[in-house]
Design a protein around this motif. Structure first.
Motif, mmCIF file in Angstrom:
data_model
loop_
_atom_site.group_PDB
_atom_site.id
_atom_site.type_symbol
_atom_site.label_atom_id
_atom_site.label_comp_id
_atom_site.label_asym_id
_atom_site.label_seq_id
_atom_site.Cartn_x
_atom_site.Cartn_y
_atom_site.Cartn_z
ATOM 1 N N LEU A 79 0.834 -1.214 0.000
ATOM 2 C CA LEU A 79 0.000 0.000 0.000
ATOM 3 C C LEU A 79 0.862 1.255 0.000
ATOM 4 O O LEU A 79 0.366 2.340 -0.296
ATOM 5 C CB LEU A 79 -0.921 0.011 1.234
ATOM 6 N N ILE A 80 2.135 1.106 0.326
ATOM 7 C CA ILE A 80 3.081 2.221 0.325
ATOM 8 C C ILE A 80 3.733 2.247 -1.060
ATOM 9 O O ILE A 80 4.459 1.320 -1.420
ATOM 10 C CB ILE A 80 4.174 2.048 1.409
ATOM 11 N N PRO A 81 3.467 3.267 -1.871
ATOM 12 C CA PRO A 81 4.007 3.305 -3.236
ATOM 13 C C PRO A 81 5.533 3.135 -3.258
ATOM 14 O O PRO A 81 6.263 3.789 -2.508
ATOM 15 C CB PRO A 81 3.614 4.697 -3.739
ATOM 16 N N GLY A 82 5.992 2.205 -4.118
ATOM 17 C CA GLY A 82 7.418 1.988 -4.318
ATOM 18 C C GLY A 82 8.084 1.117 -3.279
ATOM 19 O O GLY A 82 9.305 0.962 -3.286
ATOM 20 N N LEU A 83 7.315 0.498 -2.388
ATOM 21 C CA LEU A 83 7.902 -0.324 -1.321
ATOM 22 C C LEU A 83 7.354 -1.736 -1.406
ATOM 23 O O LEU A 83 6.166 -1.939 -1.670
ATOM 24 C CB LEU A 83 7.553 0.296 0.042
ATOM 25 N N ARG A 84 8.215 -2.719 -1.205
ATOM 26 C CA ARG A 84 7.759 -4.109 -1.180
ATOM 27 C C ARG A 84 8.643 -4.938 -0.255
ATOM 28 O O ARG A 84 9.808 -4.612 -0.023
ATOM 29 C CB ARG A 84 7.706 -4.708 -2.574
ATOM 30 N N ALA A 85 8.075 -6.008 0.259
ATOM 31 C CA ALA A 85 8.797 -6.926 1.138
ATOM 32 C C ALA A 85 9.716 -7.810 0.307
ATOM 33 O O ALA A 85 9.337 -8.271 -0.777
ATOM 34 C CB ALA A 85 7.813 -7.781 1.919
ATOM 35 N N VAL A 86 10.940 -8.049 0.813
ATOM 36 C CA VAL A 86 11.902 -8.873 0.075
ATOM 37 C C VAL A 86 12.485 -10.003 0.934
ATOM 38 O O VAL A 86 13.284 -10.792 0.456
ATOM 39 C CB VAL A 86 13.047 -8.023 -0.516
ATOM 40 N N GLY A 87 12.090 -10.096 2.188
ATOM 41 C CA GLY A 87 12.594 -11.156 3.056
ATOM 42 C C GLY A 87 12.046 -10.991 4.459
ATOM 43 O O GLY A 87 11.390 -9.996 4.786
ATOM 44 N N VAL A 88 12.317 -11.974 5.290
ATOM 45 C CA VAL A 88 11.861 -11.946 6.683
ATOM 46 C C VAL A 88 12.860 -12.716 7.533
ATOM 47 O O VAL A 88 13.518 -13.640 7.049
ATOM 48 C CB VAL A 88 10.436 -12.545 6.809
ATOM 49 N N ARG A 89 12.990 -12.305 8.794
ATOM 50 C CA ARG A 89 13.861 -13.053 9.702
ATOM 51 C C ARG A 89 13.407 -12.847 11.136
ATOM 52 O O ARG A 89 12.679 -11.927 11.447
ATOM 53 C CB ARG A 89 15.309 -12.655 9.522
ATOM 54 N N TYR A 90 13.866 -13.756 11.956
ATOM 55 C CA TYR A 90 13.676 -13.682 13.403
ATOM 56 C C TYR A 90 14.961 -13.168 14.018
ATOM 57 O O TYR A 90 16.048 -13.475 13.533
ATOM 58 C CB TYR A 90 13.504 -15.081 13.974
ATOM 59 N N GLY A 91 14.856 -12.492 15.113
ATOM 60 C CA GLY A 91 16.035 -12.110 15.864
ATOM 61 C C GLY A 91 16.390 -13.195 16.868
ATOM 62 O O GLY A 91 15.614 -14.117 17.118
ATOM 63 N N ASP A 92 17.561 -13.092 17.466
ATOM 64 C CA ASP A 92 17.985 -14.073 18.460
ATOM 65 C C ASP A 92 17.362 -13.799 19.821
ATOM 66 O O ASP A 92 17.114 -14.709 20.587
ATOM 67 C CB ASP A 92 19.520 -14.088 18.580
ATOM 68 N N THR A 93 17.066 -12.555 20.139
ATOM 69 C CA THR A 93 16.537 -12.201 21.447
ATOM 70 C C THR A 93 15.044 -12.496 21.502
ATOM 71 O O THR A 93 14.282 -12.030 20.651
ATOM 72 C CB THR A 93 16.794 -10.708 21.733
ATOM 73 N N VAL A 94 14.638 -13.289 22.500
ATOM 74 C CA VAL A 94 13.240 -13.694 22.631
ATOM 75 C C VAL A 94 12.776 -13.606 24.082
ATOM 76 O O VAL A 94 13.581 -13.694 25.000
ATOM 77 C CB VAL A 94 13.008 -15.146 22.139
ATOM 78 N N THR A 95 11.477 -13.463 24.244
ATOM 79 C CA THR A 95 10.862 -13.649 25.552
ATOM 80 C C THR A 95 10.550 -15.143 25.670
ATOM 81 O O THR A 95 10.635 -15.886 24.678
ATOM 82 C CB THR A 95 9.560 -12.839 25.675
ATOM 83 N N LEU A 96 10.147 -15.571 26.857
ATOM 84 C CA LEU A 96 9.782 -16.979 27.007
ATOM 85 C C LEU A 96 8.571 -17.339 26.149
ATOM 86 O O LEU A 96 8.505 -18.431 25.584
ATOM 87 C CB LEU A 96 9.515 -17.302 28.475
ATOM 88 N N ALA A 97 7.634 -16.418 26.010
ATOM 89 C CA ALA A 97 6.451 -16.677 25.174
ATOM 90 C C ALA A 97 6.860 -16.866 23.712
ATOM 91 O O ALA A 97 6.343 -17.754 23.023
ATOM 92 C CB ALA A 97 5.440 -15.544 25.308
ATOM 93 N N GLU A 98 7.784 -16.037 23.222
ATOM 94 C CA GLU A 98 8.246 -16.178 21.836
ATOM 95 C C GLU A 98 9.021 -17.484 21.658
ATOM 96 O O GLU A 98 8.880 -18.158 20.626
ATOM 97 C CB GLU A 98 9.117 -14.986 21.449
ATOM 98 N N ALA A 99 9.804 -17.861 22.646
ATOM 99 C CA ALA A 99 10.534 -19.130 22.566
ATOM 100 C C ALA A 99 9.557 -20.292 22.501
ATOM 101 O O ALA A 99 9.759 -21.244 21.733
ATOM 102 C CB ALA A 99 11.481 -19.276 23.756
ATOM 103 N N ALA A 100 8.488 -20.228 23.281
ATOM 104 C CA ALA A 100 7.480 -21.293 23.260
ATOM 105 C C ALA A 100 6.817 -21.386 21.892
ATOM 106 O O ALA A 100 6.524 -22.483 21.416
ATOM 107 C CB ALA A 100 6.432 -21.045 24.347
ATOM 108 N N GLN A 101 6.593 -20.246 21.232
ATOM 109 C CA GLN A 101 6.031 -20.260 19.879
ATOM 110 C C GLN A 101 6.966 -20.976 18.921
ATOM 111 O O GLN A 101 6.533 -21.721 18.054
ATOM 112 C CB GLN A 101 5.817 -18.845 19.358
ATOM 113 N N ARG A 102 8.247 -20.718 19.053
ATOM 114 C CA ARG A 102 9.213 -21.260 18.097
ATOM 115 C C ARG A 102 9.395 -22.763 18.220
ATOM 116 O O ARG A 102 9.641 -23.437 17.230
ATOM 117 C CB ARG A 102 10.564 -20.568 18.252
#
Length: 188
Positions: A79-102
């Motif tokens: 929706l932002i003219p001229g912008l598009r997604a080209v990749g995705v990543r997770y960071g190393d720093t997580v909360t316990l809830a995020e670790a449980a998701q992974r």
């Protein structure tokens, strides 16, 4: 629904004009996606921002799956003219809830025993851990823990492929021969 935290990579740093559109776009009004805007004249500053960091969007998205969350932001960012997604990543720093998701709650709940990695930092009562240390601990405990969740791998590869195909003229038969299904998307 779960909340998924990830970093979406975009094809360029946001311009001031794109940032203005972003800030007034209903799709981003809830604050679940944020960006960093660099200065207009970076050469005027002794410490310049890392250009790669300016191509990152921090995302905290509610969705049924991680793949759904990434797809939602990748769609909305167009929706932002001229912008598009080209990749995705997770960071190393997580909360316990995020670790449980992974790794899945069934592995994570019994994991908090002797030898579990200590938090690396805390802020406002929230403790932050290293995902690599947690994954290594789970592996030593006999669990199979993927380095990256399958949804993250699929999303990243799909976005990178879409970026590589942007502006090219590859016949559908060639894509099919490469094992890519013919997909028609009304939103593209």
């Amino acid at each position: 629904m779960s909340e998924w935290s990830f970093t979406l990579l975009v094809d360029q740093p946001l311009t001031p004009e794109q940032a203005d559109v972003f800030d007034h776009c209903d799709a981003f009004a809830d604050g679940s996606v944020s960006y960093t805007l660099g200065p207009e004249n970076p050469e005027d500053y002794p410490h310049r921002p890392d250009p790669d960091k300016l191509r990152e969007l921090s995302c905290d998205i509610e969705a049924p799956t991680l793949l759904d969350a990434v797809a939602q932001v990748a769609r909305d960012i167009r929706l932002i003219p001229g912008l598009r997604a080209v990749g995705v990543r997770y960071g190393d720093t997580v909360t316990l809830a995020e670790a449980a998701q992974r790794c899945g709650p069934e592995l994570f709940e019994p994991a908090r025993r002797h030898g579990f990695p200590e938090p690396e930092a805390s802020s406002g009562g929230t403790e932050f851990y290293s995902w690599r240390e947690i994954a290594a601990w789970l592996t030593r405990a006999g669990h199979v823990v993927p380095e990256e969740p399958r949804d993250l791998l699929i999303a990243d590869r799909a976005l990178r492929l879409a970026d590589a195909l942007e502006g090219t003229d590859v016949p559908p038969g060639t894509l099919c021969s490469l094992g890519l299904p013919r997909i028609r998307c009304s939103g593209c």
